[in-house]
Design an enzyme around this catalytic site. Sequence first.
Site, PDB file in Angstrom:
ATOM      1  N   GLU A  77      73.165 -61.509 -97.502  1.00 37.45           N
ATOM      2  CA  GLU A  77      73.467 -60.474 -98.491  1.00 37.45           C
ATOM      3  C   GLU A  77      72.858 -59.138 -98.077  1.00 37.45           C
ATOM      4  O   GLU A  77      71.642 -58.984 -98.076  1.00 37.45           O
ATOM      5  CB  GLU A  77      72.921 -60.842 -99.873  1.00 37.45           C
ATOM      6  CG  GLU A  77      73.390 -59.846-100.922  1.00 37.45           C
ATOM      7  CD  GLU A  77      72.458 -59.681-102.111  1.00 37.45           C
ATOM      8  OE1 GLU A  77      72.935 -59.217-103.163  1.00 37.45           O
ATOM      9  OE2 GLU A  77      71.254 -59.989-101.994  1.00 37.45           O
ATOM     10  N   ASP A 132      69.439 -64.326 -99.736  1.00 32.88           N
ATOM     11  CA  ASP A 132      69.377 -63.234-100.699  1.00 32.88           C
ATOM     12  C   ASP A 132      68.664 -62.000-100.132  1.00 32.88           C
ATOM     13  O   ASP A 132      67.644 -62.131 -99.447  1.00 32.88           O
ATOM     14  CB  ASP A 132      68.588 -63.758-101.915  1.00 32.88           C
ATOM     15  CG  ASP A 132      68.559 -62.799-103.072  1.00 32.88           C
ATOM     16  OD1 ASP A 132      69.623 -62.553-103.645  1.00 32.88           O
ATOM     17  OD2 ASP A 132      67.458 -62.299-103.405  1.00 32.88           O
TER      18      ASP A 132
HETATM   19  C1  GLC Z   1      70.163 -60.226-104.983  1.00 31.82           C
HETATM   20  C2  GLC Z   1      70.861 -61.077-106.019  1.00 31.82           C
HETATM   21  C3  GLC Z   1      70.503 -60.545-107.388  1.00 31.82           C
HETATM   22  C4  GLC Z   1      69.013 -60.656-107.570  1.00 31.82           C
HETATM   23  C5  GLC Z   1      68.281 -59.899-106.472  1.00 31.82           C
HETATM   24  C6  GLC Z   1      66.802 -60.215-106.459  1.00 31.82           C
HETATM   25  O1  GLC Z   1      70.664 -58.956-104.922  1.00 31.82           O
HETATM   26  O2  GLC Z   1      72.235 -61.083-105.784  1.00 31.82           O
HETATM   27  O3  GLC Z   1      71.172 -61.257-108.387  1.00 31.82           O
HETATM   28  O4  GLC Z   1      68.651 -60.145-108.820  1.00 31.82           O
HETATM   29  O5  GLC Z   1      68.775 -60.250-105.190  1.00 31.82           O
HETATM   30  O6  GLC Z   1      66.573 -61.507-105.984  1.00 31.82           O
END
Ligand code: GLC
Length: 540
Positions: free
Chosen positions: A255, A186
């Site tokens: 991500e 993440d």
């Molecule tokens: C990422 C996740 C999102 C979350 C954020 C904080 O972007 O996809 O859903 O709120 O991280 O962890």
Amino acid sequence: MDFTGRDLIRGEPEKVITEKVDYLKDIGVCAVWLSPVLKSPQLDFGYDVSDFKQIDPIYGTMQDFDRMIDKFHKAGTKVLLNFVPNHTSNMHDWLKKSVKRINPYTDYFIWKDAKYVDGVRSPPNNWVARFTGPAWEWNDQRQQYYLHQFLVEQPDLDYRNPKVHDEIKDVMDFWLKRGLDGFRIDAICFIYERADFADEPESGEAGFVPTDYSYWKHVCTRDQPENVDLAKELEEFVNSYKKTESDTPKILLLECYGPPSVVMPFYGNDTRIGAAFPFNFNMLDYMNRESDVQAIKDMIAIWLANMPEGKWANWVISNHDRVRIATRMDNMLLDGIHMLQMVLPGTAITYYGDELGMEDTYVRWDQATDTFALNVGPDRFTLFDRGPSRSPFPWDDSKNAGFSDGPDLWLPINPNYWMNNMKLQTKRKSHLKTYQALATLRKSATFIYGDADVFVISKWVLALSRSYKDHPTYIVVINFNSYTETVDLLKDRPTLPHNLNVQLSSLNASINEGNLVKTNSIVLRPKAALLLTTARNDEN
Ligand code: GLC
């Protein structure tokens, strides 16, 4: 496939797990990434983890989890856990100890002294959190501010402290030893901040107020080069779990939203043997109802041209943070989008329910559960609420769409579930059937090794062909227009045969699979799509 844990583990574990594993296998899913299922106060859908080594009781027990992994593995499906390295929940023990300056936790988080202007306490700089408001939270007990790039309740870990690296590797080790096949990492772009803690400049974007994230240009809090180093370190770490040549490497999905210059370095160079790759969010970011075919072609080309030599592409069309594809584009276009996504070379990443053409479901203010949205209040919450794309999966037409027997659900289900659900779609020509057929087809050599050629037929008609040695060629044609289009493929590709076989047709195409079309006059209804092939029927 990106799947919510709530759909898989909750309920009567044995029954739910068994059924859902079979469903995913049947539709051709090879690996499942679970949304966060670790212990959490659930202020951010579980992205606020209070214990990295426990399953949250709302999903079941560790035994349920182990059983689920086992079932998936027996079905040949890989399982990836969501892993949040940037922050913890403020309920995590590490923060509680850090507040009290108990070693070694004292410097696990990013603590800073206050600035005093005319005796008035203020945060150390102007940084604003992704979920609006100041990125600093004062702690009375420790008499310092801590940094939180997301919610107040999500304090950022300090990766300039080597002990934090050891801790997260220990967590990864815990799950890898339980048989996990990898992680979706993440918010990797948010891990490091600039070491001088300088103020950030304004972005100049219209329509935002200073407490909004988009009001600022995040040159100090995002995309720092050290993030790529951390990704490499984690990749090398998980690679050490590949003990023999025949072991599949552990997978890391990273991500990070941004231009190629920011995202591509996460692929690393050829000396890295692992299976880590950044998500390709171009289809999420640049494909909408206004996109013409040239824009779509460019968006695809940008990824392929910038990807380092020898690396593997991937395509994301929806996720739990964004409006679903069927709502963003058009439900009628969904088969065409799946043809594009699954025929392009690379991994197709499906957000649960996209295979059915699931659309966003309106969530009222009194039903909202996303703290991001709740923080901005009833007048603006719909701008930020991520609930609409997270509504439960419609399994069938029974109570609560077969999701739960409970009196209510964590989010409302789409009211159309009784007439459009997974069970019904298995019984008729449907988005699900198209998805399933594509998933089977793409396992063949042409789709794995073949050349890909995306071409613009007209402003609103796109074609994509895949060919490999002497195997049959496959061609997708999609009409993005709101009017019927007649397509002449021979004009652009004169070497094609004069008739092509319909391998797959979209729900709205009105041409049956197995029929022939004339290559120079293919009639496509608005938003209709075909997957054509040079193969004869008996060759397929
Ligand atoms: C990422 C996740 C999102 C979350 C954020 C904080 O972007 O996809 O859903 O709120 O991280 O962890």
